[in-house]
Design a protein around this motif. Structure first.
Motif, PDB file in Angstrom:
ATOM      1  N   ALA A 195      46.353  71.801 115.481  1.00 47.83           N
ATOM      2  CA  ALA A 195      46.272  70.360 115.523  1.00 47.83           C
ATOM      3  C   ALA A 195      45.279  69.695 114.846  1.00 47.83           C
ATOM      4  O   ALA A 195      45.643  68.616 113.956  1.00 47.83           O
ATOM      5  N   GLN A 196      44.249  70.407 114.684  1.00 46.79           N
ATOM      6  CA  GLN A 196      43.243  69.770 113.798  1.00 46.79           C
ATOM      7  C   GLN A 196      43.798  69.857 112.150  1.00 46.79           C
ATOM      8  O   GLN A 196      43.576  68.764 111.610  1.00 46.79           O
ATOM      9  N   VAL A 197      44.431  70.713 112.059  1.00 48.88           N
ATOM     10  CA  VAL A 197      44.870  70.826 110.474  1.00 48.88           C
ATOM     11  C   VAL A 197      45.974  69.789 110.142  1.00 48.88           C
ATOM     12  O   VAL A 197      46.079  69.007 109.426  1.00 48.88           O
ATOM     13  N   GLY A 198      46.783  69.708 111.269  1.00 45.93           N
ATOM     14  CA  GLY A 198      47.956  68.684 110.933  1.00 45.93           C
ATOM     15  C   GLY A 198      47.310  67.364 111.081  1.00 45.93           C
ATOM     16  O   GLY A 198      47.643  66.532 110.496  1.00 45.93           O
ATOM     17  N   LEU A 199      46.387  67.111 112.020  1.00 39.91           N
ATOM     18  CA  LEU A 199      45.919  65.567 111.949  1.00 39.91           C
ATOM     19  C   LEU A 199      45.290  65.365 110.878  1.00 39.91           C
ATOM     20  O   LEU A 199      45.265  64.183 110.247  1.00 39.91           O
ATOM     21  N   ALA A 200      44.290  66.150 110.389  1.00 40.24           N
ATOM     22  CA  ALA A 200      43.659  66.132 109.279  1.00 40.24           C
ATOM     23  C   ALA A 200      44.699  65.740 107.808  1.00 40.24           C
ATOM     24  O   ALA A 200      44.373  64.800 107.158  1.00 40.24           O
ATOM     25  N   GLU A 201      45.579  66.604 107.753  1.00 36.66           N
ATOM     26  CA  GLU A 201      46.612  66.582 106.594  1.00 36.66           C
ATOM     27  C   GLU A 201      47.229  64.970 106.681  1.00 36.66           C
ATOM     28  O   GLU A 201      47.322  64.539 105.760  1.00 36.66           O
ATOM     29  N   LEU A 202      47.633  64.791 108.186  1.00 32.87           N
ATOM     30  CA  LEU A 202      48.156  63.205 108.146  1.00 32.87           C
ATOM     31  C   LEU A 202      47.113  62.170 107.919  1.00 32.87           C
ATOM     32  O   LEU A 202      47.356  61.473 106.848  1.00 32.87           O
ATOM     33  N   ALA A 203      45.835  62.223 108.381  1.00 34.55           N
ATOM     34  CA  ALA A 203      44.839  61.457 107.857  1.00 34.55           C
ATOM     35  C   ALA A 203      44.721  61.274 106.489  1.00 34.55           C
ATOM     36  O   ALA A 203      44.669  59.981 105.844  1.00 34.55           O
ATOM     37  N   LEU A 204      44.656  62.178 105.565  1.00 37.43           N
ATOM     38  CA  LEU A 204      44.483  62.276 104.315  1.00 37.43           C
ATOM     39  C   LEU A 204      45.510  61.749 103.684  1.00 37.43           C
ATOM     40  O   LEU A 204      45.461  61.119 102.338  1.00 37.43           O
ATOM     41  N   SER A 205      46.910  61.475 104.194  1.00 34.52           N
ATOM     42  CA  SER A 205      48.222  60.880 103.711  1.00 34.52           C
ATOM     43  C   SER A 205      48.334  59.626 104.117  1.00 34.52           C
ATOM     44  O   SER A 205      49.359  58.951 103.985  1.00 34.52           O
ATOM     45  N   GLY A 206      47.121  58.934 104.838  1.00 32.42           N
ATOM     46  CA  GLY A 206      47.345  57.438 105.001  1.00 32.42           C
ATOM     47  C   GLY A 206      47.584  57.378 106.625  1.00 32.42           C
ATOM     48  O   GLY A 206      47.755  56.043 106.999  1.00 32.42           O
ATOM     49  N   LYS A 214      36.108  74.785 106.632  1.00 30.98           N
ATOM     50  CA  LYS A 214      35.699  75.562 107.695  1.00 30.98           C
ATOM     51  C   LYS A 214      37.167  75.655 108.657  1.00 30.98           C
ATOM     52  O   LYS A 214      37.485  76.896 109.147  1.00 30.98           O
ATOM     53  N   ILE A 215      37.761  74.522 108.891  1.00 29.00           N
ATOM     54  CA  ILE A 215      38.945  74.687 109.939  1.00 29.00           C
ATOM     55  C   ILE A 215      40.025  75.423 109.151  1.00 29.00           C
ATOM     56  O   ILE A 215      40.806  76.149 109.759  1.00 29.00           O
ATOM     57  N   ILE A 216      40.232  75.062 107.776  1.00 22.57           N
ATOM     58  CA  ILE A 216      41.419  75.870 107.315  1.00 22.57           C
ATOM     59  C   ILE A 216      41.120  77.103 107.187  1.00 22.57           C
ATOM     60  O   ILE A 216      42.112  77.992 107.250  1.00 22.57           O
ATOM     61  N   ALA A 217      39.739  77.837 106.875  1.00 22.60           N
ATOM     62  CA  ALA A 217      39.372  79.169 107.134  1.00 22.60           C
ATOM     63  C   ALA A 217      39.733  79.781 108.326  1.00 22.60           C
ATOM     64  O   ALA A 217      40.548  80.764 108.544  1.00 22.60           O
ATOM     65  N   ARG A 218      39.832  78.928 109.542  1.00 21.86           N
ATOM     66  CA  ARG A 218      39.872  79.337 110.817  1.00 21.86           C
ATOM     67  C   ARG A 218      41.486  79.471 111.012  1.00 21.86           C
ATOM     68  O   ARG A 218      42.103  80.435 111.794  1.00 21.86           O
ATOM     69  N   GLN A 219      42.067  78.377 110.559  1.00 18.69           N
ATOM     70  CA  GLN A 219      43.747  78.394 110.741  1.00 18.69           C
ATOM     71  C   GLN A 219      44.135  79.691 110.015  1.00 18.69           C
ATOM     72  O   GLN A 219      45.270  80.249 110.630  1.00 18.69           O
ATOM     73  N   ASN A 220      43.875  80.136 108.738  1.00 18.67           N
ATOM     74  CA  ASN A 220      44.039  81.036 108.040  1.00 18.67           C
ATOM     75  C   ASN A 220      43.922  82.338 108.857  1.00 18.67           C
ATOM     76  O   ASN A 220      44.921  83.339 108.627  1.00 18.67           O
ATOM     77  N   THR A 221      42.948  82.475 109.345  1.00 20.00           N
ATOM     78  CA  THR A 221      42.560  83.798 110.198  1.00 20.00           C
ATOM     79  C   THR A 221      43.436  83.695 111.398  1.00 20.00           C
ATOM     80  O   THR A 221      44.234  84.922 111.430  1.00 20.00           O
ATOM     81  N   LEU A 222      43.709  82.622 111.915  1.00 24.13           N
ATOM     82  CA  LEU A 222      44.795  82.836 113.027  1.00 24.13           C
ATOM     83  C   LEU A 222      46.363  83.182 112.710  1.00 24.13           C
ATOM     84  O   LEU A 222      46.960  83.854 113.484  1.00 24.13           O
ATOM     85  N   ALA A 223      46.663  82.432 111.326  1.00 23.45           N
ATOM     86  CA  ALA A 223      47.850  82.550 110.939  1.00 23.45           C
ATOM     87  C   ALA A 223      48.036  84.139 110.702  1.00 23.45           C
ATOM     88  O   ALA A 223      49.043  84.709 110.688  1.00 23.45           O
ATOM     89  N   ARG A 224      47.156  84.938 109.969  1.00 26.65           N
ATOM     90  CA  ARG A 224      47.055  86.244 109.632  1.00 26.65           C
ATOM     91  C   ARG A 224      47.284  87.098 110.921  1.00 26.65           C
ATOM     92  O   ARG A 224      48.107  88.071 110.973  1.00 26.65           O
ATOM     93  N   LYS A 225      46.713  86.738 111.989  1.00 24.96           N
ATOM     94  CA  LYS A 225      46.847  87.322 113.181  1.00 24.96           C
ATOM     95  C   LYS A 225      48.246  87.284 113.838  1.00 24.96           C
ATOM     96  O   LYS A 225      48.721  88.156 114.027  1.00 24.96           O
ATOM     97  N   LEU A 226      48.957  86.308 113.693  1.00 22.71           N
ATOM     98  CA  LEU A 226      50.154  86.048 114.125  1.00 22.71           C
ATOM     99  C   LEU A 226      51.219  86.910 113.289  1.00 22.71           C
ATOM    100  O   LEU A 226      52.095  87.397 113.752  1.00 22.71           O
ATOM    101  N   ALA A 227      50.720  86.790 112.110  1.00 21.12           N
ATOM    102  CA  ALA A 227      51.850  87.518 111.054  1.00 21.12           C
ATOM    103  C   ALA A 227      51.882  88.957 111.335  1.00 21.12           C
ATOM    104  O   ALA A 227      52.878  89.698 111.235  1.00 21.12           O
ATOM    105  N   GLU A 228      50.785  89.672 111.972  1.00 22.11           N
ATOM    106  CA  GLU A 228      50.726  90.887 112.266  1.00 22.11           C
ATOM    107  C   GLU A 228      51.062  91.261 113.780  1.00 22.11           C
ATOM    108  O   GLU A 228      51.125  92.644 113.918  1.00 22.11           O
ATOM    109  N   MET A 229      51.264  90.353 114.533  1.00 19.41           N
ATOM    110  CA  MET A 229      51.872  90.852 115.834  1.00 19.41           C
ATOM    111  C   MET A 229      53.480  91.342 115.823  1.00 19.41           C
ATOM    112  O   MET A 229      54.007  91.006 114.886  1.00 19.41           O
TER     113      MET A 229
END
Ligand SMILES: [Zn+2]
Length: 446
Positions: free
Chosen positions: A106-117, A431-446
């Motif tokens: 949610a942090q990533v999605g909200l940040a992305e939205l904010a940067l797009s206005g 820092k948020i993006i790095a945390r997100q990518n770590t979580l995504a990698r974990k999901l990909a391995e499950m």
């Protein structure tokens, strides 16, 4: 009370009731509202923002998203699938989510939205595996600083009952209603200027029962909150409705109390003429998600016809598993282009697309205090740099949608500046993006 004086903007596109457009003007923000607009405003002690070379629009409003899906962008096997196949590929991955995944995505999605206005977004969260709660996304919105309409989504018909989602992702209907009451009581703020509101949002007619649709509507109206779901997204969706319910989606919605100014439906790509009339008559809103509709091959929503009939239409980027970009100004551009594909080059102007993205969305979300720059309205502004490459050589502020930029220079929400020189001020984004990518990698391995 904090004051900010925004000076000498090249263009201010207000989207107020008269659709005023000003040049070389100032805006005074006081507390959370717009206090004055005009030439040569004075405010001793106010912070000053120099807006020469900038275009100012109301903050954009996003009416449909699944923020959690920023963790499942471009998943192999779901890249080229139609809606139902796409869902079946993603459900088992989403079943591995928990509170941390919900918060970070949610942090990533909200940040992305904010940067797009975007200054105001809704979110449709309809799965709660492994202890995840709506609270996780609300906490993320408070950190980023966006105005947030969280909706308590739900799925209750699992595979063993003939539904599409795996049993692990569905909930008992009694619990769904109880938890909806809990989050409304804990977070919903009905007052003007509210930073958080809560809505009730069963996922779709094919993932919950008729009873839950009906009871959710009764609960929402009892609590005075809005209602949201997916409707008439593609041909499979219409076929399902005809086969299982013996009627089209518009009829199904009307029969269960799902029409009215307190309801908005995502997609509505396949509404027919009678359904468009029903939505116009009842003031039922639509969240138009053009990129997602393109990505999933769902079709072109009849936005021209809806707008002409008087249906309230807002924009949605939709979840990042089906867009996969959460850029709202790019979404407005896509909405404009897609209507032109179907109806010709004069079918939708840049101004109309911006209107749908701002005051249109605010209307759909029941926010007459947002979506326009006018005295007394909330101080939610998107400020765009007209000196960047995308805008170079442009002759008119319509270039914002026809050319760019697709990222804001500055963003104010409730009078607070949360983007400065194109960067979020409230969080450490790398820092948020790095945390997100770590979580995504974990999901990909499950
Ligand atoms: Zn959706």
């Amino acid at each position: 009370m904090t004051e900010t004086l925004i000076k000498h903007a090249d263009h201010i596109i207000t989207m107020d009731d008269q659709r005023h457009a000003l040049q070389g003007a100032d805006i005074l923000l006081r507390g959370g509202v717009v206090a004055a607009i005009g030439q040569n405003l004075k405010a001793d002690g106010a912070a000053v923002f120099h807006a020469k070379g900038k275009i100012i629009t109301p903050g954009l409003v996003n009416t449909h998203h699944h923020l959690y899906q920023t963790l499942t962008r471009a998943v192999p096997g779901a890249q080229d699938a139609l809606l139902f196949g796409w869902l079946q590929r993603l459900y088992p991955i989403w079943a591995g989510f928990g509170p941390e995944e919900m918060f970070v995505s949610a942090q990533v999605g909200l940040a992305e939205l904010a940067l797009s206005g975007c200054t105001l977004t809704s979110d449709h969260l309809y799965l709660y595996p492994n202890g995840a709660r709506l609270d996780d996304t609300i906490a993320a919105a408070e950190e980023i600083g966006l105005r947030f309409h969280a909706t308590r989504g739900a799925m209750s018909i699992g595979e063993s009952d003939g539904g599409l989602p795996p049993d692990a992702l569905v909930e008992n209907e009694e619990h769904i209603l109880e938890d909806s009451i809990r989050v409304i009581d804990a977070f919903h703020d009905a007052s003007a200027g509210a930073m958080v509101r809560v809505g009730v949002a069963p996922c779709s007619p094919f993932s919950v029962t008729r009873d839950l649709m009906r009871n959710a509507a009764i609960l929402a109206r009892d609590k005075g909150v809005m209602m949201h779901t997916h409707l008439a997204e593609n041909d499979e969706d219409i076929a399902y409705s005809l086969e299982k319910f013996g009627c089209r989606p518009g009829q199904y919605a009307e029969d269960l109390g799902w029409t009215g100014a307190d309801v908005w439906h995502a997609h509505c790509v396949k509404l027919d003429g009678r359904e468009i009339d029903l939505f116009a008559r009842s003031r039922t809103g639509v969240a138009h998600c053009p990129c997602s509709n393109c990505r999933l091959g769902s079709g072109i929503a009849p936005v021209r016809q809806m707008r002409d009939a008087g249906v309230p239409v807002g924009l949605g980027v939709d979840g990042s598993a089906s867009n996969d970009i959460g850029n709202l100004v790019a979404e407005a551009r896509q909405a404009m282009l897609l209507q032109r594909v179907q109806n010709g080059a004069d079918a939708m102007s840049a101004g109309e697309a911006l209107e749908i993205a701002t005051r249109g969305g605010a209307q759909v979300l029941g926010r007459d205090d947002c979506g326009q720059i006018a005295v007394g309205k909330r101080a939610d502004l998107a400020i765009w740099d007209a000196k960047v490459i995308e805008n170079a050589g442009s002759w008119d502020p319509a270039a914002l949608l026809l050319a760019g930029p697709m990222k804001v220079d500055a963003l104010f929400v409730e009078g607070r500046q949360i983007v400065s020189e194109g960067q979020l001020t409230s969080v450490d984004l790398p820092k948020i993006i790095a945390r997100q990518n770590t979580l995504a990698r974990k999901l990909a391995e499950m």
